[in-house]
Design an enzyme around this catalytic site. Structure first.
Site, mmCIF file in Angstrom:
data_model
loop_
_atom_site.group_PDB
_atom_site.id
_atom_site.type_symbol
_atom_site.label_atom_id
_atom_site.label_comp_id
_atom_site.label_asym_id
_atom_site.label_seq_id
_atom_site.Cartn_x
_atom_site.Cartn_y
_atom_site.Cartn_z
ATOM 1 N N HIS A 154 27.300 -0.374 21.154
ATOM 2 C CA HIS A 154 27.583 0.360 22.926
ATOM 3 C C HIS A 154 29.259 -0.119 22.246
ATOM 4 O O HIS A 154 29.998 0.286 21.599
ATOM 5 C CB HIS A 154 28.016 -1.267 23.699
ATOM 6 C CG HIS A 154 26.508 -1.351 24.134
ATOM 7 N ND1 HIS A 154 25.181 -1.962 23.677
ATOM 8 C CD2 HIS A 154 26.133 -0.483 25.404
ATOM 9 C CE1 HIS A 154 23.910 -2.030 23.962
ATOM 10 N NE2 HIS A 154 24.498 -1.207 25.312
ATOM 11 N N LYS A 158 33.046 -2.289 25.949
ATOM 12 C CA LYS A 158 31.890 -4.480 26.331
ATOM 13 C C LYS A 158 32.361 -5.358 26.301
ATOM 14 O O LYS A 158 32.664 -5.391 24.835
ATOM 15 C CB LYS A 158 30.524 -3.482 25.583
ATOM 16 C CG LYS A 158 29.084 -4.643 25.907
ATOM 17 C CD LYS A 158 27.478 -3.512 25.363
ATOM 18 C CE LYS A 158 26.845 -4.884 26.016
ATOM 19 N NZ LYS A 158 26.656 -5.093 27.566
HETATM 20 P P1 NAD Z 1 33.422 -2.222 34.312
HETATM 21 O O1 NAD Z 1 34.564 -2.900 33.689
HETATM 22 O O2 NAD Z 1 34.182 -0.955 34.420
HETATM 23 O O3 NAD Z 1 33.128 -2.059 35.368
HETATM 24 C C1 NAD Z 1 33.009 -4.016 36.545
HETATM 25 C C2 NAD Z 1 33.794 -3.918 37.375
HETATM 26 O O4 NAD Z 1 33.766 -4.748 38.952
HETATM 27 C C3 NAD Z 1 35.323 -3.680 37.862
HETATM 28 O O5 NAD Z 1 35.903 -2.380 38.356
HETATM 29 C C4 NAD Z 1 36.067 -4.746 37.763
HETATM 30 O O6 NAD Z 1 37.292 -4.424 38.127
HETATM 31 C C5 NAD Z 1 35.099 -4.558 39.166
HETATM 32 N N1 NAD Z 1 35.311 -5.973 39.653
HETATM 33 C C6 NAD Z 1 36.292 -7.500 39.172
HETATM 34 N N2 NAD Z 1 35.835 -8.402 39.749
HETATM 35 C C7 NAD Z 1 34.569 -8.194 40.990
HETATM 36 C C8 NAD Z 1 35.127 -8.623 42.034
HETATM 37 N N3 NAD Z 1 35.515 -10.213 42.575
HETATM 38 N N4 NAD Z 1 34.860 -7.811 43.408
HETATM 39 C C9 NAD Z 1 33.840 -6.735 42.958
HETATM 40 N N5 NAD Z 1 34.360 -5.847 41.717
HETATM 41 C C10 NAD Z 1 34.763 -6.976 41.189
HETATM 42 O O7 NAD Z 1 32.519 -2.543 33.326
HETATM 43 P P2 NAD Z 1 30.858 -1.511 33.749
HETATM 44 O O8 NAD Z 1 30.620 -0.208 32.490
HETATM 45 O O9 NAD Z 1 30.867 -1.116 34.683
HETATM 46 O O10 NAD Z 1 29.812 -2.915 33.284
HETATM 47 C C11 NAD Z 1 29.804 -3.919 34.134
HETATM 48 C C12 NAD Z 1 28.162 -4.276 34.047
HETATM 49 O O11 NAD Z 1 27.136 -3.939 33.711
HETATM 50 C C13 NAD Z 1 28.476 -5.004 32.569
HETATM 51 O O12 NAD Z 1 27.615 -6.776 32.669
HETATM 52 C C14 NAD Z 1 27.214 -4.235 32.127
HETATM 53 O O13 NAD Z 1 27.152 -5.287 30.958
HETATM 54 C C15 NAD Z 1 26.279 -4.257 32.573
HETATM 55 N N6 NAD Z 1 25.414 -2.500 32.397
HETATM 56 C C16 NAD Z 1 24.116 -2.652 33.008
HETATM 57 C C17 NAD Z 1 23.754 -1.652 32.813
HETATM 58 C C18 NAD Z 1 21.952 -1.823 32.925
HETATM 59 O O14 NAD Z 1 21.005 -0.728 32.959
HETATM 60 N N7 NAD Z 1 21.759 -3.068 33.583
HETATM 61 C C19 NAD Z 1 23.593 0.063 32.196
HETATM 62 C C20 NAD Z 1 25.845 -0.705 32.185
HETATM 63 C C21 NAD Z 1 26.195 -1.710 32.100
#
Ligand code: NAD
Length: 266
Positions: A154, A158
Site C-alpha cells: 500500500h 497507510k
Molecule cells: P485519510 O487519512 O486520507 O482519511 C481519513 C479522514 O478522516 C481524514 O480526512 C481525517 O481528518 C478524518 N477524520 C479523523 N477524525 C475524524 C473525526 N473525528 N470525524 C470526522 N472525520 C475525521 O485515510 P484514507 O486513506 O481515506 O483511509 C481511511 C480508512 O479507510 C483507513 O482505515 C483505510 O485503511 C480504510 N480503507 C478501507 C478501504 C475499504 O475498501 N474498506 C479502502 C481504502 C481505505
C-alpha cells in the site's frame, strides 16, 4: 437515498463524494471532518472540484446522522466506533470502511448492529471479495504441504499493518483449512526465526509511493507455486462498493452485514 460522508476530506472521503455525485438514486446528505480540520466550513462538492452543493463540512456527527439515510465512514477505529453508537441512536445505516479495528472494537461494532444496519468490509471492491472466495476454496483443496503466504503493498501513508484486506484473506484461508487464524498467523518475521512452522499463514507488508492496494495469496508447494493476485488501480472501486452498500441498506432489518451480503455471494 441521502448519504452522509464521515472523513469527507480524506483520500477515501473525497472519492466517496465524487461517487455519490455520480450515482443515480444517491444524494449527499452532508459531510463531517475532525474538529480543527482546515476543511471545516468548506463546500462539500467543492472539495472535489465540483459545482458547489450548498452543504458545508461540519464536525457535528450527530446532525449528519440525523440528516442522512445512510452514512459512510472511512476514518479511524475510535472515530468509527463513536459514530456507530450515534447510528444506533438515530437508526441510520452505517457503512464502515475503516480498517485496523481490534477484536474488542469489532465486537462492539457487531453489538451496535442489534439496533441498526451496519455493513462492514475491509475491502469494498468486487475483485477482492471474489479473491477471498477463491482463497477459501483453494485452501480447502490444498493441504498443509502448501504453505500460505499473503503479501500486500500500500501507499506510504497507510497506518495499519497488515492491511485489513490481507487479514480478511488470511481469515478466508484459515476458514478454508478449518483452522483458527489467530493460532496460525505469522504477522512479522525478523532475525533468526527458525524454519517455517507447518500450517502457518504468513503475512508480508510493503509500504511505498501511491500504491492503492495490491494483494497476493501464495500457495507454495514442493516444485510449484500458485499465486492469486488482485491489484486496485483506483480508490474508485472501494467508493463504488461502499455507495452500492449504502443503497442496499434501504429497508434492511437491523443487523451486521458484509460486502458478501451486498454482492449476494452468501
Ligand atoms: P485519510 O487519512 O486520507 O482519511 C481519513 C479522514 O478522516 C481524514 O480526512 C481525517 O481528518 C478524518 N477524520 C479523523 N477524525 C475524524 C473525526 N473525528 N470525524 C470526522 N472525520 C475525521 O485515510 P484514507 O486513506 O481515506 O483511509 C481511511 C480508512 O479507510 C483507513 O482505515 C483505510 O485503511 C480504510 N480503507 C478501507 C478501504 C475499504 O475498501 N474498506 C479502502 C481504502 C481505505
Amino acid at each position: 437515498m441521502k448519504i452522509g460522508i464521515v472523513g469527507c476530506a480524506g483520500r477515501m472521503g473525497r472519492m466517496l463524494i465524487e461517487t455519490v455525485l455520480q450515482t443515480d438514486g444517491g444524494e449527499l446528505a452532508g459531510g463531517c471532518e475532525a474538529e480543527g480540520s482546515p476543511h471545516q466550513g468548506d463546500d462539500l462538492a467543492g472539495l472535489v472540484g465540483a459545482t458547489a452543493c450548498g452543504l458545508a463540512v461540519t464536525s457535528d456527527a450527530r446532525a449528519l446522522f440525523a440528516a442522512a439515510d445512510a452514512v459512510i465512514d472511512f476514518t479511524a477505529p475510535a472515530v468509527t466506533l463513536a459514530n456507530a453508537v450515534i447510528a444506533a441512536e438515530t437508526g441510520t445505516a452505517l457503512v464502515v470502511g475503516t480498517t485496523g479495528l481490534d477484536a474488542g472494537q469489532t465486537a462492539q461494532l457487531r453489538a451496535v448492529a442489534e439496533n441498526t444496519v451496519i455493513i462492514q468490509a475491509a475491502n469494498f471492491s468486487i475483485g477482492v471479495n471474489l479473491l477471498a472466495g477463491l482463497t477459501r476454496q483453494v485452501a480447502s483443496l490444498l493441504g498443509e504441504d502448501y504453505d500460505i503466504e499473503i503479501v500486500e503493498m500500500h501507499h506510504k501513508h497507510k497506518v495499519d499493518a497488515p492491511s485489513g484486506t490481507a487479514l480478511a484473506l488470511g481469515e478466508a484461508a484459515a476458514v478454508g483449512r478449518g483452522v483458527v487464524l489467530d493460532e496460525v498467523a505469522e504477522r512479522t518475521r525478523d532475525g533468526h526465526t527458525g524454519a517455517r512452522r507447518a500450517g502457518d499463514i504468513g503475512f508480508a507488508t510493503l509500504r511505498g509511493g501511491d500504491v492503492v492496494g495490491d494483494h497476493t495469496v501464495i500457495f507454495a508447494g514442493e516444485g510449484e507455486r500458485l499465486e492469486l493476485t488482485h491489484k486496485a488501480a483506483s480508490r474508485a472501486v472501494f467508493a463504488r462498493g461502499a455507495v452500492r452498500s449504502a443503497l442496499w441498506s434501504a429497508g434492511r432489518a437491523p443487523g451486521f452485514y458484509t460486502m458478501r451480503n451486498v454482492l449476494g455471494f452468501d
